[in-house]
Write a protein that holds these residues in place. Structure first.
Motif, PDB file in Angstrom:
ATOM      1  N   GLU A   1      21.245  21.598  58.873  1.00  0.00           N
ATOM      2  CA  GLU A   1      22.406  22.307  58.331  1.00  0.00           C
ATOM      3  C   GLU A   1      23.316  22.897  59.406  1.00  0.00           C
ATOM      4  O   GLU A   1      24.451  23.282  59.111  1.00  0.00           O
ATOM      5  CB  GLU A   1      21.956  23.424  57.383  1.00  0.00           C
ATOM      6  CG  GLU A   1      21.114  24.499  58.021  1.00  0.00           C
ATOM      7  CD  GLU A   1      19.616  24.219  57.940  1.00  0.00           C
ATOM      8  OE1 GLU A   1      18.834  25.177  58.063  1.00  0.00           O
ATOM      9  OE2 GLU A   1      19.246  23.035  57.762  1.00  0.00           O
ATOM     10  N   LEU A   2      22.862  22.947  60.652  1.00  0.00           N
ATOM     11  CA  LEU A   2      23.711  23.479  61.720  1.00  0.00           C
ATOM     12  C   LEU A   2      24.614  22.419  62.339  1.00  0.00           C
ATOM     13  O   LEU A   2      25.524  22.757  63.110  1.00  0.00           O
ATOM     14  CB  LEU A   2      22.864  24.139  62.814  1.00  0.00           C
ATOM     15  CG  LEU A   2      22.258  25.504  62.477  1.00  0.00           C
ATOM     16  CD1 LEU A   2      21.603  26.110  63.713  1.00  0.00           C
ATOM     17  CD2 LEU A   2      23.320  26.464  61.939  1.00  0.00           C
TER      18      LEU A   2
ATOM     19  N   ARG B   1      28.133  26.392  65.425  1.00  0.00           N
ATOM     20  CA  ARG B   1      28.240  27.491  66.377  1.00  0.00           C
ATOM     21  C   ARG B   1      27.485  27.094  67.637  1.00  0.00           C
ATOM     22  O   ARG B   1      26.658  26.159  67.608  1.00  0.00           O
ATOM     23  CB  ARG B   1      27.656  28.783  65.798  1.00  0.00           C
ATOM     24  CG  ARG B   1      26.200  28.680  65.364  1.00  0.00           C
ATOM     25  CD  ARG B   1      25.662  30.004  64.878  1.00  0.00           C
ATOM     26  NE  ARG B   1      24.318  29.897  64.327  1.00  0.00           N
ATOM     27  CZ  ARG B   1      23.204  29.857  65.050  1.00  0.00           C
ATOM     28  NH1 ARG B   1      23.270  29.888  66.381  1.00  0.00           N
ATOM     29  NH2 ARG B   1      22.016  29.767  64.469  1.00  0.00           N
ATOM     30  N   PRO B   2      27.741  27.748  68.758  1.00  0.00           N
ATOM     31  CA  PRO B   2      27.026  27.391  69.984  1.00  0.00           C
ATOM     32  C   PRO B   2      25.517  27.603  69.853  1.00  0.00           C
ATOM     33  O   PRO B   2      25.068  28.589  69.269  1.00  0.00           O
ATOM     34  CB  PRO B   2      27.619  28.344  71.031  1.00  0.00           C
ATOM     35  CG  PRO B   2      28.948  28.723  70.487  1.00  0.00           C
ATOM     36  CD  PRO B   2      28.770  28.781  69.005  1.00  0.00           C
TER      37      PRO B   2
ATOM     38  N   VAL C   1      30.998  33.297  68.374  1.00  0.00           N
ATOM     39  CA  VAL C   1      31.346  32.439  67.240  1.00  0.00           C
ATOM     40  C   VAL C   1      30.137  32.332  66.326  1.00  0.00           C
ATOM     41  O   VAL C   1      29.025  32.024  66.771  1.00  0.00           O
ATOM     42  CB  VAL C   1      31.778  31.045  67.721  1.00  0.00           C
ATOM     43  CG1 VAL C   1      32.004  30.113  66.532  1.00  0.00           C
ATOM     44  CG2 VAL C   1      33.032  31.143  68.556  1.00  0.00           C
ATOM     45  N   THR C   2      30.338  32.571  65.036  1.00  0.00           N
ATOM     46  CA  THR C   2      29.241  32.528  64.072  1.00  0.00           C
ATOM     47  C   THR C   2      29.317  31.327  63.130  1.00  0.00           C
ATOM     48  O   THR C   2      28.376  31.060  62.391  1.00  0.00           O
ATOM     49  CB  THR C   2      29.218  33.818  63.239  1.00  0.00           C
ATOM     50  OG1 THR C   2      30.498  33.985  62.586  1.00  0.00           O
ATOM     51  CG2 THR C   2      28.967  35.034  64.131  1.00  0.00           C
ATOM     52  N   GLY C   3      30.428  30.612  63.141  1.00  0.00           N
ATOM     53  CA  GLY C   3      30.613  29.444  62.292  1.00  0.00           C
ATOM     54  C   GLY C   3      32.032  28.941  62.418  1.00  0.00           C
ATOM     55  O   GLY C   3      32.852  29.540  63.131  1.00  0.00           O
TER      56      GLY C   3
ATOM     57  N   THR D   1      23.526  24.180  76.728  1.00  0.00           N
ATOM     58  CA  THR D   1      24.367  24.756  75.681  1.00  0.00           C
ATOM     59  C   THR D   1      24.988  23.625  74.870  1.00  0.00           C
ATOM     60  O   THR D   1      25.645  22.738  75.428  1.00  0.00           O
ATOM     61  CB  THR D   1      25.465  25.652  76.276  1.00  0.00           C
ATOM     62  OG1 THR D   1      24.851  26.671  77.086  1.00  0.00           O
ATOM     63  CG2 THR D   1      26.272  26.321  75.168  1.00  0.00           C
ATOM     64  N   VAL D   2      24.788  23.665  73.576  1.00  0.00           N
ATOM     65  CA  VAL D   2      25.287  22.640  72.659  1.00  0.00           C
ATOM     66  C   VAL D   2      26.451  23.217  71.861  1.00  0.00           C
ATOM     67  O   VAL D   2      26.318  24.257  71.218  1.00  0.00           O
ATOM     68  CB  VAL D   2      24.186  22.170  71.690  1.00  0.00           C
ATOM     69  CG1 VAL D   2      24.729  21.116  70.729  1.00  0.00           C
ATOM     70  CG2 VAL D   2      22.974  21.651  72.460  1.00  0.00           C
ATOM     71  N   THR D   3      27.600  22.545  71.908  1.00  0.00           N
ATOM     72  CA  THR D   3      28.761  22.952  71.121  1.00  0.00           C
ATOM     73  C   THR D   3      29.440  21.714  70.542  1.00  0.00           C
ATOM     74  O   THR D   3      29.106  20.586  70.896  1.00  0.00           O
ATOM     75  CB  THR D   3      29.787  23.738  71.969  1.00  0.00           C
ATOM     76  OG1 THR D   3      30.184  22.934  73.098  1.00  0.00           O
ATOM     77  CG2 THR D   3      29.205  25.047  72.481  1.00  0.00           C
ATOM     78  N   ALA D   4      30.397  21.947  69.664  1.00  0.00           N
ATOM     79  CA  ALA D   4      31.198  20.907  69.000  1.00  0.00           C
ATOM     80  C   ALA D   4      30.409  20.134  67.951  1.00  0.00           C
ATOM     81  O   ALA D   4      30.891  19.915  66.844  1.00  0.00           O
ATOM     82  CB  ALA D   4      31.834  19.947  70.003  1.00  0.00           C
TER      83      ALA D   4
END
Length: 276
Positions: A242-243, A216-217, A150-152, A209-212
């Motif tokens: 910005e992420l 992106r991960p 996943v890139t965005g 691992t950071v998601t949500a």
């Protein structure tokens, strides 16, 4: 809902048929998102069930998950007792905003390919060092780390006509001790932050691992469980403002605050054994 622009449904059964991909096509697996809203740009659905892929295959190297494996099938998987990280499967399934009806139809591959920041199968496979096998229209294949797939928001590495075939979770990650944290703005809302930590039983290495909360991960790896200050510094370097994702399910500032808080909870949980 009915998709009134579709005039053809194709049941695929050979790799050669993948080469017929054209504009207006869409892969059909579970269809839980595909049939949830109008798709005016589509003219043809290509049904992946024709391939007859085995949902799950476990061996000495790890667990291979077919892209067409449903969340229910994954949850029901029987795995070796030493694969302690498989407890994440149930935790991530519960994080999906949907009923048991959705769990029985939605697929692991579909969740990755939809590429929403809150996709829990993205969280699961990225946190366990999953490797995605992608079929190309030229009948070749390539592999991409699940953490990089996943890139965005709604964006991934798939080119037109490419197909996610499977995701393989290595046994080295499946044997890890894990910690799971998730938060939403409402009790049954979409995940605003979903973090997973794991610690190796062999060398004590730590991966977060950071998601949500991010578009992106984001994955951070350490040789050992870091101290609180070290983890905070690593998060600040890895995730610039910005992420952090912005939508109705949470503002970026709040998502950052919760990411830091949940990361510290995970760090503390996975370091408990050292502190006894």
């Amino acid at each position: 809902m009915d998709l009134n622009t579709i005039d053809t449904v194709v049941e695929m059964s050979t790799r050669e048929e993948q080469a017929t991909w054209q504009a207006g096509d869409a892969w059909l697996a579970g269809g839980t998102w595909l049939f949830s809203e109008p798709q005016p740009q589509l003219r043809r659905l290509i049904d992946l069930t024709g391939f007859g892929w085995q949902p799950l295959r476990a061996d000495a190297h790890g667990l291979e998950i077919a892209a067409t494996c449903t969340l229910a099938q994954l949850f029901q998987a029987r795995t070796p007792m030493e694969w302690t990280a498989t407890s994440l499967i149930g935790q991530c399934r519960q994080a999906l905003l949907g009923s048991f009806k959705v769990w029985n139809e939605a697929t692991v591959g579909g969740n990755l390919c939809l590429s929403l920041p809150a996709g829990p199968m993205i969280s699961l496979t990225a946190s366990l060092d999953g490797v995605c096998t992608i079929w190309t229209p030229e009948s070749s294949e390539r592999q991409v780390a699940a953490a990089d797939f996943v890139t965005g928001p709604r964006c991934n590495v798939l080119a037109p006509g490419e197909l996610l075939r499977s995701i393989t979770l290595p046994v080295s990650a499946l044997r890890c001790r894990t910690a799971f944290r998730q938060i939403s703005l409402t009790p049954h809302g979409r995940s605003a932050a979903l973090l997973i930590g794991r610690r190796s039983p062999d060398d004590g290495s730590f991966v977060l691992t950071v998601t949500a909360s991010t578009v992106r991960p984001i994955q951070l790896a350490f040789h050992e469980v870091p101290r609180r200050v070290g983890l905070l510094s690593a998060l600040e370097r890895a995730i610039p403002p910005e992420l952090y994702h912005r939508d109705v399910h949470g503002a970026p500032e709040w998502r950052r605050h919760m990411t830091v808080r949940l990361a510290e909870e995970i760090r503390s949980e996975l370091s408990e054994r050292d502190e006894r």
